[in-house]
Scaffold this motif. Structure first.
Motif, mmCIF file in Angstrom:
data_model
loop_
_atom_site.group_PDB
_atom_site.id
_atom_site.type_symbol
_atom_site.label_atom_id
_atom_site.label_comp_id
_atom_site.label_asym_id
_atom_site.label_seq_id
_atom_site.Cartn_x
_atom_site.Cartn_y
_atom_site.Cartn_z
ATOM 1 N N ALA A 120 -113.194 -14.476 -11.261
ATOM 2 C CA ALA A 120 -114.616 -14.747 -11.028
ATOM 3 C C ALA A 120 -115.055 -16.047 -11.693
ATOM 4 O O ALA A 120 -115.866 -16.798 -11.133
ATOM 5 C CB ALA A 120 -115.444 -13.572 -11.555
ATOM 6 N N SER A 121 -114.501 -16.336 -12.881
ATOM 7 C CA SER A 121 -114.858 -17.578 -13.578
ATOM 8 C C SER A 121 -114.386 -18.795 -12.795
ATOM 9 O O SER A 121 -115.119 -19.781 -12.642
ATOM 10 C CB SER A 121 -114.241 -17.571 -14.974
ATOM 11 O OG SER A 121 -114.697 -16.466 -15.727
ATOM 12 N N LEU A 122 -113.149 -18.737 -12.291
ATOM 13 C CA LEU A 122 -112.626 -19.850 -11.505
ATOM 14 C C LEU A 122 -113.394 -20.023 -10.200
ATOM 15 O O LEU A 122 -113.662 -21.154 -9.768
ATOM 16 C CB LEU A 122 -111.142 -19.629 -11.216
ATOM 17 C CG LEU A 122 -110.196 -19.813 -12.406
ATOM 18 C CD1 LEU A 122 -108.804 -19.292 -12.071
ATOM 19 C CD2 LEU A 122 -110.123 -21.276 -12.814
ATOM 20 N N LEU A 123 -113.761 -18.905 -9.572
ATOM 21 C CA LEU A 123 -114.547 -18.988 -8.340
ATOM 22 C C LEU A 123 -115.893 -19.641 -8.603
ATOM 23 O O LEU A 123 -116.349 -20.493 -7.818
ATOM 24 C CB LEU A 123 -114.741 -17.585 -7.759
ATOM 25 C CG LEU A 123 -115.636 -17.491 -6.517
ATOM 26 C CD1 LEU A 123 -115.052 -18.312 -5.370
ATOM 27 C CD2 LEU A 123 -115.815 -16.039 -6.095
ATOM 28 N N THR A 124 -116.532 -19.284 -9.702
ATOM 29 C CA THR A 124 -117.809 -19.904 -10.066
ATOM 30 C C THR A 124 -117.646 -21.400 -10.281
ATOM 31 O O THR A 124 -118.484 -22.207 -9.848
ATOM 32 C CB THR A 124 -118.363 -19.248 -11.346
ATOM 33 O OG1 THR A 124 -118.498 -17.844 -11.144
ATOM 34 C CG2 THR A 124 -119.717 -19.838 -11.704
ATOM 35 N N MET A 129 -118.597 -26.838 -8.186
ATOM 36 C CA MET A 129 -118.065 -28.169 -7.882
ATOM 37 C C MET A 129 -118.147 -28.495 -6.398
ATOM 38 O O MET A 129 -117.895 -29.642 -5.993
ATOM 39 C CB MET A 129 -116.608 -28.263 -8.342
ATOM 40 C CG MET A 129 -116.410 -28.194 -9.843
ATOM 41 S SD MET A 129 -114.648 -28.166 -10.286
ATOM 42 C CE MET A 129 -114.081 -29.707 -9.565
ATOM 43 N N GLY A 130 -118.491 -27.499 -5.591
ATOM 44 C CA GLY A 130 -118.565 -27.716 -4.152
ATOM 45 C C GLY A 130 -117.211 -27.808 -3.489
ATOM 46 O O GLY A 130 -117.083 -28.390 -2.402
ATOM 47 N N ALA A 131 -116.188 -27.226 -4.112
ATOM 48 C CA ALA A 131 -114.833 -27.295 -3.567
ATOM 49 C C ALA A 131 -114.675 -26.314 -2.411
ATOM 50 O O ALA A 131 -115.254 -25.223 -2.412
ATOM 51 C CB ALA A 131 -113.806 -26.978 -4.661
ATOM 52 N N GLN A 132 -113.886 -26.715 -1.422
ATOM 53 C CA GLN A 132 -113.581 -25.857 -0.288
ATOM 54 C C GLN A 132 -112.463 -24.904 -0.673
ATOM 55 O O GLN A 132 -111.371 -25.323 -1.040
ATOM 56 C CB GLN A 132 -113.164 -26.707 0.914
ATOM 57 C CG GLN A 132 -112.874 -25.915 2.171
ATOM 58 C CD GLN A 132 -114.127 -25.316 2.789
ATOM 59 O OE1 GLN A 132 -115.201 -25.920 2.719
ATOM 60 N NE2 GLN A 132 -113.990 -24.159 3.389
ATOM 61 N N LEU A 133 -112.738 -23.602 -0.580
ATOM 62 C CA LEU A 133 -111.738 -22.613 -0.968
ATOM 63 C C LEU A 133 -110.570 -22.625 0.014
ATOM 64 O O LEU A 133 -110.766 -22.661 1.230
ATOM 65 C CB LEU A 133 -112.358 -21.216 -1.023
ATOM 66 C CG LEU A 133 -113.480 -21.001 -2.036
ATOM 67 C CD1 LEU A 133 -113.974 -19.555 -1.975
ATOM 68 C CD2 LEU A 133 -113.029 -21.345 -3.448
ATOM 69 N N GLY A 134 -109.369 -22.606 -0.520
ATOM 70 C CA GLY A 134 -108.177 -22.643 0.328
ATOM 71 C C GLY A 134 -106.936 -22.891 -0.503
ATOM 72 O O GLY A 134 -106.828 -22.420 -1.643
ATOM 73 N N GLY A 215 -110.578 -18.096 0.077
ATOM 74 C CA GLY A 215 -111.346 -18.350 1.288
ATOM 75 C C GLY A 215 -110.712 -17.633 2.468
ATOM 76 O O GLY A 215 -110.490 -16.422 2.426
ATOM 77 N N ALA A 216 -110.382 -18.370 3.519
ATOM 78 C CA ALA A 216 -109.748 -17.781 4.702
ATOM 79 C C ALA A 216 -108.227 -17.844 4.647
ATOM 80 O O ALA A 216 -107.554 -17.387 5.569
ATOM 81 C CB ALA A 216 -110.238 -18.492 5.963
ATOM 82 N N THR A 217 -107.666 -18.395 3.579
ATOM 83 C CA THR A 217 -106.211 -18.525 3.437
ATOM 84 C C THR A 217 -105.612 -17.175 3.069
ATOM 85 O O THR A 217 -106.138 -16.475 2.198
ATOM 86 C CB THR A 217 -105.869 -19.563 2.356
ATOM 87 O OG1 THR A 217 -106.539 -20.790 2.653
ATOM 88 C CG2 THR A 217 -104.380 -19.805 2.282
ATOM 89 N N VAL A 218 -104.502 -16.828 3.702
ATOM 90 C CA VAL A 218 -103.859 -15.525 3.492
ATOM 91 C C VAL A 218 -102.465 -15.741 2.919
ATOM 92 O O VAL A 218 -101.599 -16.316 3.579
ATOM 93 C CB VAL A 218 -103.766 -14.722 4.811
ATOM 94 C CG1 VAL A 218 -103.074 -13.375 4.571
ATOM 95 C CG2 VAL A 218 -105.153 -14.510 5.398
ATOM 96 N N THR A 219 -102.253 -15.282 1.699
ATOM 97 C CA THR A 219 -100.929 -15.315 1.091
ATOM 98 C C THR A 219 -100.221 -13.989 1.371
ATOM 99 O O THR A 219 -100.809 -13.059 1.930
ATOM 100 C CB THR A 219 -101.030 -15.544 -0.418
ATOM 101 O OG1 THR A 219 -101.776 -14.459 -1.015
ATOM 102 C CG2 THR A 219 -101.725 -16.865 -0.720
ATOM 103 N N PHE A 220 -98.961 -13.902 0.960
ATOM 104 C CA PHE A 220 -98.178 -12.697 1.259
ATOM 105 C C PHE A 220 -98.755 -11.438 0.599
ATOM 106 O O PHE A 220 -98.863 -10.398 1.268
ATOM 107 C CB PHE A 220 -96.723 -12.902 0.844
ATOM 108 C CG PHE A 220 -95.837 -11.733 1.182
ATOM 109 C CD1 PHE A 220 -95.546 -11.424 2.504
ATOM 110 C CD2 PHE A 220 -95.311 -10.935 0.184
ATOM 111 C CE1 PHE A 220 -94.734 -10.336 2.821
ATOM 112 C CE2 PHE A 220 -94.505 -9.859 0.484
ATOM 113 C CZ PHE A 220 -94.214 -9.556 1.803
ATOM 114 N N PRO A 221 -99.130 -11.456 -0.691
ATOM 115 C CA PRO A 221 -99.761 -10.252 -1.264
ATOM 116 C C PRO A 221 -101.025 -9.839 -0.531
ATOM 117 O O PRO A 221 -101.290 -8.638 -0.359
ATOM 118 C CB PRO A 221 -100.054 -10.660 -2.711
ATOM 119 C CG PRO A 221 -99.052 -11.717 -3.009
ATOM 120 C CD PRO A 221 -98.893 -12.474 -1.729
#
Length: 266
Positions: A120-124, A129-134, A215-221
């Protein structure tokens, strides 16, 4: 009476083997069910022996894509965490500076902090910072939480190093770079390798921190978690079994190489 005495002498070994067997039991179940041919969507009951999943491990849409993505993230996260963690470990052991005490304490914070808090801290941070999650936010997050494990592993190795070996190399007219490459780095290599392997395993296996910052990125877990809601394909067991066997082979290979080097030195 003889059996009781034998049991007392080997009680610790027996307890250790039983504990190890209990820990490996889930891997055995995953391996067995990778050869199953389930009738329904869920691979929870044994139905029939089949090699279909092993012959077509990418038969499920999105599985191999998510696996490739997880391997890429784990590789780069391991590389980044290992390089940064090794430099931090050497700095904390070899140098004295004002913030050394607080930094030593802060290094253990990600290891002791619940993953959901760090996620949650990293997401905040990323949102502010306005970074695009991915991909990049996942990679940065993985480097952040793997860094502490690498520092601890390398730091333990560096602290046990005998500084007289480096002094001897300098007495023999070796320069700083040559001393580091020929003496310091080979001695520290086991700790660096241990930290790198640990970082790779933690990054590849992580779900909570990845789920917050993907974001919309899907890893194996995340793919495995999503598949469990709809039905677990057998190919997931195949991938899990393959990863387990690769890890076992790496451990066995390192043990064989280590024993050969010990025999050569003897």
């Amino acid at each position: 009476m003889a059996f009781a005495n034998w049991l007392k002498r080997h009680l610790v070994v027996i307890a250790g083997l039983l504990t190890l067997g209990y820990l490996l039991l889930p891997n055995v179940v995953v391996t067995v069910f990778s050869f199953n041919n389930p009738k329904g969507r869920f691979n929870y009951e044994w139905q029939q022996f089949s090699l279909d999943a092993w012959q077509d491990p990418c038969g499920v849409s999105g599985l191999c894509d998510s696996l490739t993505l997880s391997l890429q993230i784990a590789f780069w996260a391991t590389l980044g965490a290992t390089v940064l963690g090794t430099m931090i470990a050497f700095a904390l052991v070899r140098y004295r500076f004002r913030a050394r005490g607080p930094i030593n304490s802060l290094i253990f914070l990600p290891m002791a902090m619940p993953e959901v808090v760090m996620a949650a801290s990293l997401l905040t941070l990323f949102l502010n910072m306005g970074a695009q999650l991915g991909f990049w936010t996942i990679l940065i997050a993985h480097i952040m939480f793997c860094l502490s494990f690498v520092v601890v592993a390398v730091k333990a190795r560096v602290m046990s190093m005998d500084p007289r070996l480096e002094q001897a190399a300098q007495d023999l007219y070796a320069g700083p770079v040559q001393t580091f490459l020929r003496v310091t780095l080979p001695i520290a290599a086991p700790g660096i390798a241990a930290g790198a392997l640990l970082a790779f395993a933690l990054s590849f296996d992580d779900f909570i921190i990845t789920n917050f910052n993907s974001g919309a990125t899907v890893t194996f877990p995340m793919f495995v978690w999503g598949s469990a809601q709809r039905g677990t394909p057998v190919q997931i067991n195949v991938v899990g079994t393959a990863m387990f066997l690769i890890a076992v082979l790496l451990v066995v290979a390192s043990m064989v190489i280590s024993s050969r080097r010990t025999k050569q030195k003897a």
